[in-house]
Motif scaffolding. Structure first.
Motif, PDB file in Angstrom:
ATOM      1  N   SER A 167     -46.443-104.331  30.835  1.00 18.25           N
ATOM      2  CA  SER A 167     -46.174-103.325  29.807  1.00 18.25           C
ATOM      3  C   SER A 167     -46.725-103.755  28.446  1.00 18.25           C
ATOM      4  O   SER A 167     -47.352-102.966  27.727  1.00 18.25           O
ATOM      5  CB  SER A 167     -44.668-103.065  29.701  1.00 18.25           C
ATOM      6  N   LEU A 168     -46.498-105.023  28.064  1.00 16.04           N
ATOM      7  CA  LEU A 168     -47.012-105.524  26.793  1.00 16.04           C
ATOM      8  C   LEU A 168     -48.531-105.593  26.815  1.00 16.04           C
ATOM      9  O   LEU A 168     -49.204-105.267  25.827  1.00 16.04           O
ATOM     10  CB  LEU A 168     -46.424-106.902  26.478  1.00 16.04           C
ATOM     11  N   SER A 179     -46.611-101.120  19.575  1.00 16.28           N
ATOM     12  CA  SER A 179     -46.484 -99.694  19.924  1.00 16.28           C
ATOM     13  C   SER A 179     -46.543 -98.805  18.689  1.00 16.28           C
ATOM     14  O   SER A 179     -47.163 -97.740  18.702  1.00 16.28           O
ATOM     15  CB  SER A 179     -45.168 -99.449  20.669  1.00 16.28           C
ATOM     16  N   GLU A 228     -40.011-108.434  23.016  1.00 15.23           N
ATOM     17  CA  GLU A 228     -39.633-107.033  22.793  1.00 15.23           C
ATOM     18  C   GLU A 228     -40.004-106.591  21.380  1.00 15.23           C
ATOM     19  O   GLU A 228     -40.458-105.468  21.169  1.00 15.23           O
ATOM     20  CB  GLU A 228     -38.137-106.853  23.028  1.00 15.23           C
ATOM     21  N   ASN A 281     -43.748-106.156  21.223  1.00 15.63           N
ATOM     22  CA  ASN A 281     -44.108-104.932  21.938  1.00 15.63           C
ATOM     23  C   ASN A 281     -43.818-103.698  21.075  1.00 15.63           C
ATOM     24  O   ASN A 281     -44.600-102.744  21.025  1.00 15.63           O
ATOM     25  CB  ASN A 281     -43.329-104.855  23.250  1.00 15.63           C
ATOM     26  N   SER A 282     -42.694-103.719  20.363  1.00 19.01           N
ATOM     27  CA  SER A 282     -42.303-102.604  19.494  1.00 19.01           C
ATOM     28  C   SER A 282     -43.280-102.440  18.331  1.00 19.01           C
ATOM     29  O   SER A 282     -43.695-101.323  17.993  1.00 19.01           O
ATOM     30  CB  SER A 282     -40.886-102.831  18.958  1.00 19.01           C
TER      31      SER A 282
END
Length: 470
Positions: free
Chosen positions: A404-405, A9, A2, A5-6
Motif C-alpha cells: 500500500s505504501l 497520500s 502510517e 503513508n498519510s
C-alpha cells in the motif's frame, strides 16, 4: 509508516487532483492545436509506419521502430488495463470511460511531441551500435538544465525500475495464488529468475521478447472482449448511450456522479496511456528511423492502442455484465467474475494468465526505462549491473510484500517525473512542430521516406545530434 503513508497520500491528492491534470490537459490541447490534430489526420500514416517496421532487421543494439513501439507498449499495458479499468467503472461510473477516451485523444498529441523530441536529441551509445535518449537527454541538451535532467533520471529509475516492478510482480503473485494456490515465495523466485534472464540480456533481448509477447497478449485479450461484445451486440447501443449520458451527468448530477466520472476517467487515462509522463520517449529514442516524426507518429498511435483498444476491452467486459454495481467486487475480482459468466470457472485461470503476460511485459519495459537513465547518469557498466540486481531483488520482494505504501510512493514519484517532463516539452514543443512541418513538406514533394537533417532546426535551441550531421 502510517504517518508517512498519510503525508504521501495528501501530497498525491494535490498533484493528481490539481497540478498534473491541469498541466497534462493543457499540454494536450496546445499540442493538438499547434500540430493541427496530428493524432487524427495522420492515422493512415501511423498505420503505414507500423506495418513498415514489422520484422525489420537491425545491427548491434539498434532496434526497429516496431520493436520500440512494442517495448513502450509493454510498459504501458499492465495490470491497470484490466484491474484499473474495472475500478474506474465502479468508482466513477460508466461516464469515466468517455473521459478516459477524451484524455487519450488529447494525450496522443503530447505523446507525439515527446517521442519526436526524444529522437531529435538522442545520442549514440558508447558500448555498441544504437542510441540512448529520453527526457533526461532533451532536458540537458536542449534546455541546458543538468540538475533537472539528473533529477528526472533518478526519479524515473526508482519509479519504473524498482517501485513499479515490485507492484507488477505483486499482482502476478496474487493472481497465481488465487488461481492455482501456489506459494508466494516460490512464485517470487521464478519471476525474479525469468526477469533476470531477460534484463541481463540487454536491449536486443528485451525488444525481441516484447515484439512477440506484446502483440500476442494484446490481441488475445481484445479477441475475448470482441467475443463478449458480439455475444451481447444488441446491448451495445444501450451501453454506449449510458457511457455518454453518465459522462455529462444527465442521469447522475444529483448524486455528484458527474464530477466522479470526470476525475476517475481522466486519472485512469493518464495512468494508462502515460502520454506526456516522460516514460515512453525513453523507448522511442532507441529506434532506428530516417526521420524523428516517424517515431513520434508511431508512439502517438500507441496511446490509441492502449486506451481505445485494450482499456476499452476491459470497460466493455465489465459494462456488458450489467450487474457490476451490485456484485460488491472490483478490480481483478470483478473481471474474473464477469468472464466466468461466459467461460465458467476456467475464467479465473485465464485472467491469471492474462495478468502474468501483462505484468511480466511491464516489468521488462519498466526496467528498460531505468536502464536508459542509469546510463545517462554513468557509463560505468558496474552501476548498470548493480541496478539490474536491485530490480531483480525488488521483483522478488514485490511478490511477497504488502504494497500500500509502495503504491502511494509510486504515485508521488510519477507525479514528480511527469511534472518535470510536461514543463520541458511545453518549452520545447516548437522543435517538434518544426520537425513535423519538415516531414509533411517532404511528403508533399513526393518523397516516400523523408530524411531529417538537423539543419532545419534553429541552432540557438541547443545541441542536437543526428547521424548525418554530427
Amino acid at each position: 509508516m502510517e504517518l508517512l503513508n498519510s503525508i504521501v497520500s495528501q501530497i498525491n491528492d494535490i498533484f493528481w487532483s490539481y497540478v498534473l491534470i491541469i498541466l497534462l490537459i493543457a499540454a494536450g490541447i496546445i499540442f493538438s492545436i499547434r500540430t493541427r490534430f496530428v493524432q487524427l489526420r495522420m492515422i493512415p500514416e501511423m498505420l503505414r509506419l507500423m506495418t513498415e517496421g514489422v520484422g525489420n532487421k537491425t545491427e548491434g543494439q539498434q532496434i526497429s521502430s516496431f520493436q520500440a513501439f512494442c517495448v513502450s507498449t509493454a510498459s504501458r499495458v499492465g495490470v491497470g488495463n484490466i484491474a484499473g479499468i474495472a475500478i474506474a467503472v465502479v468508482v466513477g461510473g460508466p461516464g469515466a470511460v468517455f473521459w478516459m477516451w477524451l484524455i487519450a485523444f488529447l494525450g496522443a498529441a503530447s505523446g507525439f511531441v515527446e517521442s519526436t523530441l526524444a529522437q531529435i536529441y538522442k545520442i549514440p551509445r558508447t558500448d555498441a551500435k544504437g542510441y540512448l535518449g529520453g527526457p533526461a537527454f532533451y532536458i540537458k541538451n536542449a534546455l541546458h538544465s543538468t540538475k533537472a535532467a539528473v533529477f528526472f533520471a533518478v526519479i524515473i529509475s526508482i519509479t519504473y525500475g524498482l517501485i513499479f516492478n515490485s507492484v507488477q510482480s505483486n499482482t502476478i503473485s496474487l493472481s497465481m495464488q488465487t488461481a492455482f494456490g501456489f506459494d508466494a515465495t516460490y512464485i517470487g523466485i521464478v519471476i525474479a529468475i525469468i526477469s533476470a534472464i531477460v534484463i541481463f540480456g540487454g536491449l536486443k533481448r528485451i525488444a525481441r521478447v516484447s515484439e512477440y509477447v506484446v502483440p500476442f497478449m494484446a490481441g488475445l485479450y481484445i479477441l475475448v472482449a470482441l467475443f463478449i461484445t458480439f455475444y451481447n451486440i444488441t446491448e451495445l447501443p444501450h451501453i454506449l448511450a449510458v457511457i455518454f449520458k453518465d459522462a455529462w451527468g444527465i442521469d447522475s448530477v444529483a448524486g455528484g456522479g458527474f464530477g466522479a466520472a470526470i476525475m476517475t476517467g481522466i486519472k485512469r487515462g493518464l495512468f494508462s496511456n502515460e502520454a506526456g509522463m516522460g516514460s515512453v520517449p525513453n523507448a522511442a529514442a532507441t529506434a532506428e528511423v530516417t526521420h524523428p516524426v516517424k517515431q513520434g507518429l508511431i508512439q502517438s498511435f500507441g496511446v490509441f492502442v492502449d486506451t481505445f483498444l485494450i482499456c476499452s476491452s476491459s470497460a466493455f467486459i465489465v459494462l456488458l455484465s450489467t450487474d457490476y454495481h451490485s456484485t460488491g467486487l472490483t478490480g481483478i475480482q470483478l473481471v474474473q467474475y464477469d468472464l466466468s459468466l461466459y467461460f465458467g470457472d476456467i475464467a479465473v485461470s485465464a485472467v491469471a494468465i492474462f495478468i502474468i503476460l501483462f505484468a511480466f511485459t511491464s516489468i521488462v519495459g519498466n526496467y528498460y526505462y531505468g536502464e536508459i537513465n542509469i546510463k545517462y547518469l554513468s557509463d560505468n557498466p558496474l552501476y548498470l549491473n548493480i541496478f539490474r540486481v536491485f530490480v531483480t531483488g525488488m521483483v522478488f520482494f514485490g511478490s511477497i510484500a504488502e504494497l500500500s505504501l509502495v503504491w502511494n510512493l509510486a504515485d508521488l514519484f510519477m507525479a514528480l517525473m511527469a511534472t518535470t517532463n510536461v514543463i520541458a516539452i511545453l518549452l520545447l514543443g516548437k522543435i517538434a512542430f518544426i520537425a513535423l512541418k519538415d516531414y509533411e513538406r517532404q511528403k508533399k514533394q513526393g518523397i516516400k521516406e523523408p530524411v531529417f537533417k538537423a539543419s532545419v532546426l534553429p541552432k540557438q535551441d541547443g545541441v542536437y545530434w543526428w547521424k548525418d550531421n554530427k
